[in-house]
Design an enzyme around this catalytic site. Sequence first.
Site, PDB file in Angstrom:
ATOM      1  N   ASN A  31       7.527  59.451  75.119  1.00  0.00           N
ATOM      2  CA  ASN A  31       8.424  58.960  74.051  1.00  0.00           C
ATOM      3  C   ASN A  31       9.182  57.740  74.549  1.00  0.00           C
ATOM      4  OD1 ASN A  31       7.699  61.608  73.319  1.00  0.00           O
ATOM      5  ND2 ASN A  31       9.538  61.828  72.081  1.00  0.00           N
ATOM      6  N   LYS A  87      -5.489  58.396  67.310  1.00  0.00           N
ATOM      7  CA  LYS A  87      -5.271  57.884  68.666  1.00  0.00           C
ATOM      8  C   LYS A  87      -6.302  58.458  69.645  1.00  0.00           C
ATOM      9  CE  LYS A  87      -1.935  54.925  68.671  1.00  0.00           C
ATOM     10  NZ  LYS A  87      -2.071  53.605  69.298  1.00  0.00           N
ATOM     11  N   GLY A  93       6.303  44.777  67.404  1.00  0.00           N
ATOM     12  CA  GLY A  93       6.799  46.146  67.520  1.00  0.00           C
ATOM     13  C   GLY A  93       7.562  46.394  68.813  1.00  0.00           C
ATOM     14  N   LEU A  94       7.996  47.617  68.968  1.00  0.00           N
ATOM     15  CA  LEU A  94       8.775  48.015  70.153  1.00  0.00           C
ATOM     16  C   LEU A  94       8.008  47.702  71.440  1.00  0.00           C
ATOM     17  CD1 LEU A  94      11.087  49.707  71.536  1.00  0.00           C
ATOM     18  CD2 LEU A  94       9.733  51.737  71.032  1.00  0.00           C
ATOM     19  N   ARG A 146      12.226  66.765  75.560  1.00  0.00           N
ATOM     20  CA  ARG A 146      11.423  65.541  75.528  1.00  0.00           C
ATOM     21  C   ARG A 146      11.745  64.673  76.747  1.00  0.00           C
ATOM     22  NH1 ARG A 146       9.575  68.051  71.994  1.00  0.00           N
ATOM     23  NH2 ARG A 146       9.173  67.519  69.825  1.00  0.00           N
ATOM     24  N   GLY A 187       0.173  43.743  67.971  1.00  0.00           N
ATOM     25  CA  GLY A 187       1.393  44.514  67.690  1.00  0.00           C
ATOM     26  C   GLY A 187       2.605  43.898  68.373  1.00  0.00           C
ATOM     27  N   HIS A 188       2.620  42.573  68.507  1.00  0.00           N
ATOM     28  CA  HIS A 188       3.674  41.911  69.299  1.00  0.00           C
ATOM     29  C   HIS A 188       5.060  42.030  68.675  1.00  0.00           C
ATOM     30  CE1 HIS A 188       3.103  38.956  66.177  1.00  0.00           C
ATOM     31  NE2 HIS A 188       4.238  38.389  66.558  1.00  0.00           N
ATOM     32  N   HIS A 216      12.183  57.536  65.429  1.00  0.00           N
ATOM     33  CA  HIS A 216      12.173  58.609  66.414  1.00  0.00           C
ATOM     34  C   HIS A 216      13.608  59.023  66.715  1.00  0.00           C
ATOM     35  CE1 HIS A 216       7.978  57.257  67.199  1.00  0.00           C
ATOM     36  NE2 HIS A 216       7.831  58.566  67.226  1.00  0.00           N
ATOM     37  N   TRP A 270      18.935  66.857  63.983  1.00  0.00           N
ATOM     38  CA  TRP A 270      17.865  67.644  63.368  1.00  0.00           C
ATOM     39  C   TRP A 270      17.342  68.738  64.305  1.00  0.00           C
ATOM     40  CZ3 TRP A 270      14.082  63.259  61.428  1.00  0.00           C
ATOM     41  CH2 TRP A 270      14.762  62.451  60.509  1.00  0.00           C
ATOM     42  N   TYR A 323      -1.902  61.178  63.094  1.00  0.00           N
ATOM     43  CA  TYR A 323      -1.702  60.160  64.127  1.00  0.00           C
ATOM     44  C   TYR A 323      -2.497  60.508  65.383  1.00  0.00           C
ATOM     45  CZ  TYR A 323       0.872  57.360  67.571  1.00  0.00           C
ATOM     46  OH  TYR A 323       1.215  56.485  68.567  1.00  0.00           O
ATOM     47  N   PRO A 360       1.577  56.687  77.010  1.00  0.00           N
ATOM     48  CA  PRO A 360       3.027  56.578  77.205  1.00  0.00           C
ATOM     49  C   PRO A 360       3.738  57.797  76.630  1.00  0.00           C
ATOM     50  CG  PRO A 360       2.146  54.700  75.961  1.00  0.00           C
ATOM     51  CD  PRO A 360       1.083  55.747  76.013  1.00  0.00           C
ATOM     52  N   SER A 407      -0.645  58.189  73.296  1.00  0.00           N
ATOM     53  CA  SER A 407       0.736  58.664  73.222  1.00  0.00           C
ATOM     54  C   SER A 407       0.773  60.108  73.708  1.00  0.00           C
ATOM     55  CB  SER A 407       1.192  58.619  71.776  1.00  0.00           C
ATOM     56  OG  SER A 407       2.330  59.425  71.616  1.00  0.00           O
ATOM     57  N   SER A 408       1.908  60.501  74.289  1.00  0.00           N
ATOM     58  CA  SER A 408       1.992  61.877  74.794  1.00  0.00           C
ATOM     59  C   SER A 408       1.901  62.896  73.664  1.00  0.00           C
ATOM     60  CB  SER A 408       3.290  62.078  75.576  1.00  0.00           C
ATOM     61  OG  SER A 408       4.398  61.890  74.734  1.00  0.00           O
ATOM     62  N   CYS A 409       2.169  62.480  72.412  1.00  0.00           N
ATOM     63  CA  CYS A 409       2.162  63.465  71.319  1.00  0.00           C
ATOM     64  C   CYS A 409       0.745  63.796  70.857  1.00  0.00           C
ATOM     65  CB  CYS A 409       3.024  63.003  70.156  1.00  0.00           C
ATOM     66  SG  CYS A 409       2.362  61.602  69.309  1.00  0.00           S
TER      67      CYS A 409
HETATM   68  P1  GDP Z   1       8.359  63.988  68.303  1.00  0.00           P
HETATM   69  O1  GDP Z   1       8.610  63.803  69.773  1.00  0.00           O
HETATM   70  O2  GDP Z   1       6.973  63.615  67.888  1.00  0.00           O
HETATM   71  O3  GDP Z   1       8.721  65.385  67.849  1.00  0.00           O
HETATM   72  O4  GDP Z   1       9.250  62.930  67.523  1.00  0.00           O
HETATM   73  P2  GDP Z   1      10.792  62.618  67.259  1.00  0.00           P
HETATM   74  O5  GDP Z   1      11.293  61.654  68.273  1.00  0.00           O
HETATM   75  O6  GDP Z   1      10.856  62.171  65.835  1.00  0.00           O
HETATM   76  O7  GDP Z   1      11.587  63.994  67.367  1.00  0.00           O
HETATM   77  C1  GDP Z   1      11.907  64.641  68.557  1.00  0.00           C
HETATM   78  C2  GDP Z   1      12.814  65.840  68.340  1.00  0.00           C
HETATM   79  O8  GDP Z   1      14.130  65.373  68.013  1.00  0.00           O
HETATM   80  C3  GDP Z   1      12.421  66.783  67.199  1.00  0.00           C
HETATM   81  O9  GDP Z   1      12.667  68.109  67.635  1.00  0.00           O
HETATM   82  C4  GDP Z   1      13.413  66.408  66.081  1.00  0.00           C
HETATM   83  O10 GDP Z   1      13.654  67.463  65.172  1.00  0.00           O
HETATM   84  C5  GDP Z   1      14.651  66.077  66.903  1.00  0.00           C
HETATM   85  N1  GDP Z   1      15.652  65.217  66.211  1.00  0.00           N
HETATM   86  C6  GDP Z   1      16.981  65.443  66.176  1.00  0.00           C
HETATM   87  N2  GDP Z   1      17.615  64.488  65.469  1.00  0.00           N
HETATM   88  C7  GDP Z   1      16.657  63.608  65.066  1.00  0.00           C
HETATM   89  C8  GDP Z   1      16.699  62.383  64.319  1.00  0.00           C
HETATM   90  O11 GDP Z   1      17.728  61.923  63.879  1.00  0.00           O
HETATM   91  N3  GDP Z   1      15.510  61.743  64.126  1.00  0.00           N
HETATM   92  C9  GDP Z   1      14.328  62.232  64.625  1.00  0.00           C
HETATM   93  N4  GDP Z   1      13.193  61.542  64.414  1.00  0.00           N
HETATM   94  N5  GDP Z   1      14.272  63.384  65.316  1.00  0.00           N
HETATM   95  C10 GDP Z   1      15.408  64.066  65.543  1.00  0.00           C
END
Ligand code: GDP
Length: 335
Positions: free
Chosen positions: A166, A141, A14-15, A210, A11-12, A180, A203, A137, A164, A108-110
């Site tokens: 986020n 994992k 990737g992030l 987080r 996965g070199h 993300h 969103w 996912y 890890p 992953s923490s999720c």
């Molecule tokens: P999660 O940690 O697995 O939920 O992954 P994300 O990083 O995609 O989302 C984290 C939180 O950020 C969630 O509550 C999303 O609704 C919120 N969020 C707000 N704006 C955005 C955006 O532009 N993109 C994403 N991916 N999430 C967003």
Amino acid sequence: MDKHSRIYVAGHAGLVGSSIVRNLKAKGYNNIITRTKAELDLRNQALVNRFFAENEIDYVFLAAARVGGILYNQRYQADFIYDNITIAANVIHAAAEYDVKKLLFLGSSCIYPKMAPQPIKEEYLLSGPLEPTNEGYAVAKIAGLKLCEKFYHQYGKCFISCMPTNLYGPGDNFHPEHSHVIPGMMRRFHTAKLNGDEKVVVWGSGKPRREFLHVDDLAEALFVLMEKYDRPETINVGTGIDHSILEVAEMLKDCVGFKGRIELDTSKPDGTPRKVLDVSRIKELGWEPKYSLEEGLRHAYQWAVENRVFDTKIIELGEERQSEKADMHERPGAV
Ligand code: GDP
């Protein structure tokens, strides 16, 4: 690991993988082995076995995975479970078969339960139902993590894993929908600044909390684990500090220099209400992060601007799935 060890970074591109390679190269490791997606489909067991048979690999950082933000994860659960489970099974099994000395798998923490008590300790894994938006996912994992643990116990393999939190930083995916939260919002603030827009949409409710770690801090933690950690129990890697999504949006607004207002789109999912790791174990190994979130965001934004990531064509979700279906057999597992 010594400077000439044969180290495979899966996965070199990737992030995480790109950061591991930067870190190892800076330390003088000169035998780093990588394969692009086109060269090696990690979902194909026969190809993976042949690669290990031919390359006499000593150490593996298993950072290859299909990853994505909340919407992408939610929509493509079958792909997330299949790709990630096959990548993990093929690489871990081949590493055992071809006598790799040590392998480090990334969870992953999720993948912790949705309602895990906070901060999340390692032993909370599998103690409750998962967050539905990333169940595919998470199941894959968890299987990878357990594979490492079982190979450790049954065959005495030094296959370890970590969790890890986020991540963000150079090499991230800045797609407006697949990504993300940090790169997704960064793109929107940047575009809105250039267009002179009045508002940027964030969103969800803005309330979920987080924890965020700069990927270069993670790469250093992974190096420390490879050097010092030989236990089968998984180990958390994070800052131990969390922020609400709205707070992060405000930080990004300042970092990018957007002058308008923030509007919340509550039709989008919030996901898990809070996710922050208990990081006491990794701290005992002498590691701690160097970047504060503000510094890390500035660094990531500067990287994104310098590398013109906001100028590249955005591939829509549908288009990407179509092209992927078309060349499924040539495509790699590491996405
Ligand atoms: P999660 O940690 O697995 O939920 O992954 P994300 O990083 O995609 O989302 C984290 C939180 O950020 C969630 O509550 C999303 O609704 C919120 N969020 C707000 N704006 C955005 C955006 O532009 N993109 C994403 N991916 N999430 C967003």
